[in-house]
Design a protein around this motif. Structure first.
Motif, short mmCIF file in Angstrom:
data_model
loop_
_atom_site.label_atom_id
_atom_site.label_comp_id
_atom_site.label_asym_id
_atom_site.label_seq_id
_atom_site.Cartn_x
_atom_site.Cartn_y
_atom_site.Cartn_z
N SER A 100 -1.01 6.88 -2.90
CA SER A 100 -1.71 6.08 -1.78
C SER A 100 -1.89 6.97 -0.65
CB SER A 100 -0.73 5.06 -1.48
OG SER A 100 -1.48 3.98 -0.39
N MET A 130 -10.96 -3.52 6.90
CA MET A 130 -9.65 -2.58 7.20
C MET A 130 -10.19 -1.76 8.47
SD MET A 130 -8.12 -2.17 3.49
CE MET A 130 -6.44 -1.95 4.33
N GLY A 150 2.90 -9.75 3.79
CA GLY A 150 1.61 -8.97 3.19
C GLY A 150 2.17 -8.18 1.88
N VAL A 176 0.44 -8.38 -1.41
CA VAL A 176 -1.14 -7.47 -1.60
C VAL A 176 -0.81 -6.22 -1.75
CG1 VAL A 176 -2.90 -6.89 -0.10
CG2 VAL A 176 -2.00 -9.15 0.08
N LEU A 177 0.37 -5.61 -1.21
CA LEU A 177 0.91 -4.19 -1.41
C LEU A 177 1.43 -4.24 -2.95
CD1 LEU A 177 1.52 -1.43 -0.45
CD2 LEU A 177 3.51 -2.09 0.30
N ASP A 185 -4.81 -3.85 -8.48
CA ASP A 185 -4.65 -3.60 -7.02
C ASP A 185 -5.35 -4.46 -6.02
OD1 ASP A 185 -4.42 -2.37 -4.43
OD2 ASP A 185 -4.66 -0.35 -5.26
N ARG A 186 -4.61 -5.24 -5.10
CA ARG A 186 -5.23 -6.08 -4.14
C ARG A 186 -5.41 -5.38 -2.73
NH1 ARG A 186 -1.35 -11.42 -4.73
NH2 ARG A 186 -2.84 -12.31 -3.39
N LEU A 187 -5.01 -4.49 -2.67
CA LEU A 187 -5.04 -3.69 -1.55
C LEU A 187 -6.25 -2.96 -1.13
CD1 LEU A 187 -3.45 -3.44 1.64
CD2 LEU A 187 -2.43 -1.16 0.26
N HIS A 243 -0.68 -2.17 -6.22
CA HIS A 243 -0.91 -0.79 -5.56
C HIS A 243 0.45 -0.16 -5.51
CE1 HIS A 243 -3.07 1.92 -2.77
NE2 HIS A 243 -1.80 1.82 -1.91
#
Length: 280
Positions: free
Chosen positions: A97, A132, A154, A157-158, A216-218, A245
């Protein structure tokens, strides 16, 4: 089985955490962490990786506001200090990341230090996510309590929380909470401004292994590793179709086994040398 990392008193500058057992006869595995900067979230992978590597995890102090150039210089200095102890050790560089972005900058600055490079869901696509990009300046106006609450809300999402063991979920919560709001905003701004010239990537001739999470939702990690695959001259990729993610925390993800299956382990660890080609 998890092997805890020794956690030294983190000083006013980045440092390396080390596994319980040092193995100087093996290649160095340098892990650059995500936004949390703790280096602790490699915990699920340490037991597997230590079969073939002497592991170091970068830890960045929670209040550190160093820019990209400063972080790159500090990481290179830390690696060079390790190599002074054992000049014949080869080095694998792995970034996840935020750490994936840092790894690319470090590799471009000092490519001669590394034998192979691994990028896991690199956050290098942030600047191409307009919503973002626009939201980052707004986070400084969010009251601290709501910011901390929002960070916890959140988490799904991560990470794919259902794929992470309870103890590792707790570690993730702690890692998110340790980073102050000011630091989070600063690191997000670094991602917003992250740029690397494709021509610089083309000059990295070492083997590069790209890992992208299909769920991955981020960030659009699959699209990003496909993009990077086009620019590294000696790269291959794999997709984890069900992973989120923060995939390295997931119970079913074994980084050492993924490297073995893709012929990316050190010589002598039961795999053939990776051919100089870009495949997926």
């Amino acid at each position: 089985m998890n092997i805890d990392l020794k956690m030294p008193q983190i000083k006013s500058h980045p440092c390396f955490l080390t596994p319980t057992r040092i193995k100087p006869e093996l290649p160095l595995f340098i892990f650059l962490p995500g936004m949390d900067g703790t280096g602790q979230l490699l915990r699920c992978q340490t037991a597997g990786l230590e079969q073939g590597f002497d592991i170091r995890c970068l830890a960045i102090p929670p209040d550190d506001l160093t820019d990209w150039d400063g972080l790159v210089k500090q990481v290179i200095n830390l690696i060079e200090a390790e190599l002074k102890k054992n000049p014949r050790q080869s080095v694998y560089l792995c970034g996840e990341s935020f750490g994936g972005c840092l790894a690319m900058k470090v590799a471009v600055k000092a490519p001669w230090l590394f034998e192979k490079i691994i990028l896991v869901n690199p956050a290098s696509s942030m600047s191409r996510r307009p919503w973002m990009y626009a939201a980052i300046p707004l986070t400084q106006w969010v009251p601290g309590y709501f910011y901390n609450l929002g960070s916890l809300i959140g988490l799904p999402v991560l990470a794919a929380m259902g794929r992470i063991a309870p103890s590792d979920r707790q570690a993730l919560v702690q890692a998110v909470q340790i980073v102050p709001q000011k630091t989070s905003i600063w690191r997000l701004s670094l991602l917003r401004d992250f740029q690397i010239n494709p021509n610089q990537l083309r000059r990295i001739t070492q083997p590069v292994f790209l890992i992208g999470s299909g769920a991955d939702r981020l960030l659009p990690s699959v699209a990003e590793v496909e993009y990077l695959l086009e620019h590294f001259p000696n790269a291959k990729m794999t997709i984890l179709p069900d992973s989120g993610h923060a995939c390295l925390l997931e119970t079913d993800v074994n980084l050492y086994e993924i490297l073995r299956q893709n012929d990316f382990l050190p010589e002598g660890k039961g795999q053939t040398k990776m051919l100089s080609s870009a495949t997926n």
